[in-house]
Design an enzyme around this catalytic site. Structure first.
Site, mmCIF file in Angstrom:
data_model
loop_
_atom_site.group_PDB
_atom_site.id
_atom_site.type_symbol
_atom_site.label_atom_id
_atom_site.label_comp_id
_atom_site.label_asym_id
_atom_site.label_seq_id
_atom_site.Cartn_x
_atom_site.Cartn_y
_atom_site.Cartn_z
ATOM 1 N N ASP A 1 5.672 5.317 -11.252
ATOM 2 C CA ASP A 1 5.861 6.007 -12.590
ATOM 3 C C ASP A 1 4.831 6.362 -12.935
ATOM 4 O OD1 ASP A 1 8.688 5.981 -12.106
ATOM 5 O OD2 ASP A 1 9.068 3.788 -12.592
ATOM 6 N N ASP B 1 13.391 10.641 -12.370
ATOM 7 C CA ASP B 1 14.532 10.214 -13.833
ATOM 8 C C ASP B 1 14.774 11.144 -14.795
ATOM 9 O OD1 ASP B 1 13.448 7.988 -12.658
ATOM 10 O OD2 ASP B 1 11.860 7.029 -13.564
#
Length: 215
Positions: A174, A188
């Site tokens: 991330d 995401d």
């Protein structure tokens, strides 16, 4: 001679020559007593044949969107791992938006880090369901939505399989870090956008096969 003509027919008559005589009582073109029309009926599979190319185009859109989302996520993670990991965060919009490399063992946005294997299985199941649903896909908006879901699921599943600490337990990369919000990645984002689009399509009553229903 008469017996021979009876067997082979006489070509001078319309029936023998194969020509059907037109009815003289004004019933030409009217429906037969059993309700059938004298005109040629459409071929039973004509509509299905017309739907097949349309379905193939929608499936092509689905996989094109999925490929684009997956490639964008994969390239972005490669750059983040090479340039940002073990480095100070990069401020994009002051402290409101930063790029910061984080390894996330949980689900999207960092939730459920103790269930990495479960989330891996769920992602794989989502991919299988989308692939099966593609067989009856006729709607362009649904093709885009499912493509986003597929690309996002593949992106994070790739991390789960190939990144440390091990197969099916890998931590997802991330790097998008808004202020007062969880850190996430492009996979995401694709999953969330696809999910929102599916909810909107469901509210409108549009099904994946292109039909519209009203509750």
């Amino acid at each position: 001679m008469a017996e021979a003509e009876r067997i082979i027919g006489t070509p001078d008559t319309p029936e023998a020559a194969g020509a059907a005589p037109e009815p003289s009582d004004g019933t030409a073109g009217k429906a037969a007593p059993d309700g059938s029309s004298g005109a040629h009926e459409p071929v039973a599979g004509a509509e299905d044949g017309a739907e097949r190319p349309r379905g193939k185009r929608r499936v092509a859109v689905l996989f094109a969107v999925a490929t684009f989302a997956y490639a964008l996520d994969l390239v972005s993670k490669m750059i983040v791992v090479e340039k940002l990991e073990h480095q100070p965060p990069i401020e994009i919009v002051g402290d409101w938006l930063r790029f910061e490399a984080i390894r996330n063992a949980g689900a999207a946005f960092g939730f459920g880090e103790a269930f990495t294997v479960i989330f891996t299985v769920i992602a794989a199941a989502v991919i299988v369901v989308i692939a099966r649903l593609a067989r009856k896909l006729r709607s362009l908006p649904w093709a885009i939505a499912l493509g986003l879901l597929l690309g996002g699921a593949l992106g994070n599943l790739t991390d789960r399989i190939f990144r440390s600490p091990g197969v099916f337990e890998g931590a997802v990369v991330d790097f998008i870090a808004p202020k007062h919000f969880a850190v996430f990645n492009l996979a995401d984002s694709a999953i969330v956008c696809g999910g929102i689009l599916i909810v909107l399509l469901s509210f409108k009553g549009l099904d994946p096969d292109g039909t519209v229903h009203r509750d």
